[in-house]
Design a protein around this motif. Structure first.
Motif, PDB file in Angstrom:
ATOM      1  N   PHE B 119      12.786  -7.303   9.588  1.00 52.51           N
ATOM      2  CA  PHE B 119      11.468  -7.919   9.408  1.00 52.51           C
ATOM      3  C   PHE B 119      11.594  -9.251   8.691  1.00 52.51           C
ATOM      4  N   ARG B 120      12.517  -9.322   7.715  1.00 51.98           N
ATOM      5  CA  ARG B 120      12.707 -10.586   7.020  1.00 51.98           C
ATOM      6  C   ARG B 120      13.196 -11.646   8.003  1.00 51.98           C
ATOM      7  N   TYR B 121      14.094 -11.197   8.888  1.00 52.66           N
ATOM      8  CA  TYR B 121      14.657 -12.099   9.872  1.00 52.66           C
ATOM      9  C   TYR B 121      13.594 -12.602  10.843  1.00 52.66           C
ATOM     10  N   MET B 122      12.687 -11.682  11.217  1.00 52.32           N
ATOM     11  CA  MET B 122      11.639 -12.046  12.181  1.00 52.32           C
ATOM     12  C   MET B 122      10.516 -12.812  11.495  1.00 52.32           C
ATOM     13  N   GLY B 123      10.565 -12.927  10.187  1.00 53.35           N
ATOM     14  CA  GLY B 123       9.544 -13.675   9.463  1.00 53.35           C
ATOM     15  C   GLY B 123       8.266 -12.899   9.222  1.00 53.35           C
ATOM     16  N   LEU B 124       8.325 -11.553   9.271  1.00 53.22           N
ATOM     17  CA  LEU B 124       7.138 -10.754   8.971  1.00 53.22           C
ATOM     18  C   LEU B 124       7.037 -10.583   7.468  1.00 53.22           C
ATOM     19  N   ALA B 125       5.914 -11.007   6.890  1.00 51.06           N
ATOM     20  CA  ALA B 125       5.745 -10.857   5.445  1.00 51.06           C
ATOM     21  C   ALA B 125       5.490  -9.387   5.126  1.00 51.06           C
ATOM     22  N   PRO B 126       6.105  -8.872   4.041  1.00 46.71           N
ATOM     23  CA  PRO B 126       5.884  -7.473   3.673  1.00 46.71           C
ATOM     24  C   PRO B 126       4.413  -7.221   3.393  1.00 46.71           C
ATOM     25  N   GLY B 127       3.886  -6.140   3.910  1.00 46.91           N
ATOM     26  CA  GLY B 127       2.477  -5.816   3.716  1.00 46.91           C
ATOM     27  C   GLY B 127       2.112  -4.638   4.586  1.00 46.91           C
ATOM     28  N   MET B 128       0.830  -4.510   4.863  1.00 45.72           N
ATOM     29  CA  MET B 128       0.380  -3.342   5.595  1.00 45.72           C
ATOM     30  C   MET B 128       1.084  -3.171   6.945  1.00 45.72           C
ATOM     31  N   TRP B 129       1.211  -4.282   7.698  1.00 44.47           N
ATOM     32  CA  TRP B 129       1.734  -4.107   9.050  1.00 44.47           C
ATOM     33  C   TRP B 129       3.218  -3.798   9.076  1.00 44.47           C
ATOM     34  N   THR B 130       3.974  -4.313   8.089  1.00 47.51           N
ATOM     35  CA  THR B 130       5.379  -3.925   8.064  1.00 47.51           C
ATOM     36  C   THR B 130       5.510  -2.431   7.741  1.00 47.51           C
ATOM     37  N   ILE B 131       4.648  -1.928   6.842  1.00 44.51           N
ATOM     38  CA  ILE B 131       4.693  -0.490   6.542  1.00 44.51           C
ATOM     39  C   ILE B 131       4.345   0.309   7.788  1.00 44.51           C
TER      40      ILE B 131
END
Lengths: 290, 275
Positions: B119-131
């Motif tokens: 997710f870090r690589y894809m640029g997704l910020a940690p938050g609801m959707w990553t969970i």
């Protein structure tokens, strides 16, 4: 089986098209994360900055460092031990339920599973209340006069990690053992008794071969739960009870060395995989009950 | 005598299972922030304090939101995957099924770490959707497997009949297949909810600043949490046990007319299949 020539191209194309979402899912959430983890494990960090050069340093670090190796070994042994004990307790319980209970059977089964609905962390935390120096067990023993001063080995030790992991594993192992045992038809047991087998012999030759696959599955579930748990050691383990998972999480957090953490994960994955493959081999069932 | 020993052992196993849970409940009523003996007196203040505990309530609602999303998406997409895999040749479907199931069988923290990296690589910020995405990787396979197993046991002639009568694939699914798998999907949803709502190990790696309920408890344990946690957990635990009992009763009553005949049929089949 239809061969390629019989099925028109359009139909085959359509069949594959239907599978595209599945394949996208696998690519995005299974393949890429795992490949990235592998790549990361070959990189390294220098003072917090990622160095994108391939090397095996991290693996060498993990496998030659006495501390990490000891903790890895201890983690595997603790997980195997806790999973074995949990499986044994669960199997005995399941056998008792199947053999002795009829009217209360559903309730007995339900009661083993109910703890799964109570927050995992709280179940772990409760052992802190039970095992602590002024905890329930120590206070009771002191009051009754079994001991003169609190037993200190009980909390923040390998003992507490072991007990807690066994405790949280039992429901999983039970479900697997129970569903295997429950499927064994009574007629088979009657037949073996009619043919003169002692209960022990009937168990060895009928019940065990037909249920050991379930036992294997239960053990695997319990083992996976124990080996991947870093919360239990953090909560009840103290320094003595540190497990490999805590080391990995440290690389992700405090130490901020993701590449090393990734390498540790892969080592753990390899060890776990090898062990589970061995279990699957050993517990392969001879009969198939549907 | 032997059976007496057996009963004692059997019941003490239940004691082992329930002593910790009772401890939680008992200390929810203890008038002290230190969860240890001696007993300091009875109080309800931990229960009464719950509504005023802002962070606790917000972690509960956030956790529930995540779980509802996870359950809904797992149910819809998992069923869809199961249906699309069911029609394929055994080989293709087995390989793909195995690939989807991988995240559900690796140790939690390995999964968490690999997803955090990705997710870090894809640029997704940690938050609801990553969970939500992270939890889906191990809840969706459960729904998919359960539904797939059920689909493989359905009578294929019903689907063929429906298609022969001119129904589209969609209509066939909705009117012929779905009614037969509905209870399986519902059961899978219940299971998924419990898997999702209580998950910490993977979620820990993927959460942003807003914790889910178990992450909130986790953060609290560092300071030795107040018995308010015991109180809320006691409430949730009691509620879920009541729900389970009701659900089991309802399901049993609904299934009962079939239950007997199907178990009899199953055991007869089992008898013939043992070798």
């Amino acid at each position: 089986m239809s061969t390629a020539s019989e099925v028109p191209f359009a139909v085959r194309a359509r069949q594959w098209l239907v599978l595209t979402p599945v394949m996208l899912w696998i690519a995005a959430l299974v393949l890429i994360p795992n490949i990235l983890m592998l790549v990361y494990s070959l990189w390294s960090t220098e003072e917090g900055v990622l160095r994108r050069e391939f090397s095996l340093t991290n693996y060498v670090d993990v496998l030659t460092n006495d501390v990490t190796l000891t903790i890895l070994l201890r983690t595997l042994l603790t997980a195997i031990g806790a999973a074995l004990l949990a499986t044994a307790i669960a199997y005995a319980m399941a056998w008792f339920v199947v053999k002795k209970l009829t009217r209360w059977r559903m309730l007995a089964v339900l009661l083993v599973i109910v703890p799964l609905w109570i927050s995992y962390l709280v179940r772990v935390y409760s052992w802190k209340i039970l095992l602590g120096e002024s905890g329930v067990i120590n206070s009771t023993f002191l009051a009754v006069g079994i001991i003169d001063e609190p037993l200190s080995f009980m909390l923040y030790s390998r003992f507490s990690v072991f007990v807690t992991l066994t405790y949280v594993s039992i429901p999983f192992a039970f479900v697997a053992a129970y569903s295997a045992l429950e499927r064994i038809p009574k007629s088979l047991l009657e037949a073996s008794a009619d043919s003169g087998a002692t209960p022990g012999r009937a168990f060895r030759t009928v019940v065990w071969p037909l249920s050991r696959q379930g036992v294997g599955i239960g053990f695997a579930l319990a083992f996976l739960l124990c080996v991947g748990d870093y919360l239990t050691p953090a909560m009840v383990g103290g320094l003595q009870g540190t497990m490999f998972g805590s080391l990995i999480v440290n690389q992700f957090g405090l130490a901020n060395n993701w590449p090393l953490g990734a390498a540790m994960s892969i080592v753990l994955l390899a060890a776990t995989g090898a062990l589970l493959a061995a279990v699957a081999r050993a517990s392969r069932s001879e009969g198939i009950l549907e | 005598m032997r059976s007496f020993v057996g009963w004692v052992a059997f019941l003490s196993a239940y004691l082992f299972l329930y002593a910790p849970l009772l401890t939680i409940g008992v200390f929810a009523l203890n008038d002290s922030t230190v969860q240890a003996l001696p007993w300091s007196g009875f109080t309800l203040r931990w229960f009464l304090g719950i509504p005023d505990n802002g962070p606790l309530i917000s972690s509960l609602t956030f956790g529930l939101t995540v779980s509802v999303l996870v359950v809904t998406i797992s149910a819809v997409v998992g069923t869809f995957f199961a249906v699309s895999l069911n029609g394929r040749g055994r080989r293709t479907s087995n390989v793909l099924t195995a690939a989807v199931v991988i995240p559900a069988i690796v140790p939690g923290m390995v999964l968490g770490l690999s997803l955090a990296i990705a997710f870090r690589y894809m640029g997704l910020a940690p938050g609801m959707w990553t969970i939500v995405l992270g939890q889906l990787t191990f809840t969706l396979p459960v729904v998919m497997l359960v539904v797939l197993t059920r689909l493989r046991r359905l009578d294929p002639s019903l689907v063929q009949a429906s298609m022969d009568l001119g129904a589209t694939r969609w209509r066939t699914f909705w009117h012929v297949v779905f009614p037969q798998i509905r209870s399986t999907v519902v059961a899978a949803c219940l299971l998924t909810f419990t898997l999702s709502f209580d998950e910490v190990i993977v979620t820990f790696f993927l959460a942003g600043t807003q914790p889910t309920f178990p992450l909130f408890i986790w953060a609290q344990t560092r300071f030795g949490f107040t018995p308010e946690i015991n109180a809320i957990v006691t409430i949730i635990g009691t509620l879920s046990v009541v729900l389970i009992v009701i659900a089991t009763a309802v399901i049993e009553r609904q299934v009962d007319p079939y239950a007997q005949s199907s178990t009899r049929r199953r055991s007869r089949r089992a008898d013939t299949k043992v070798h």
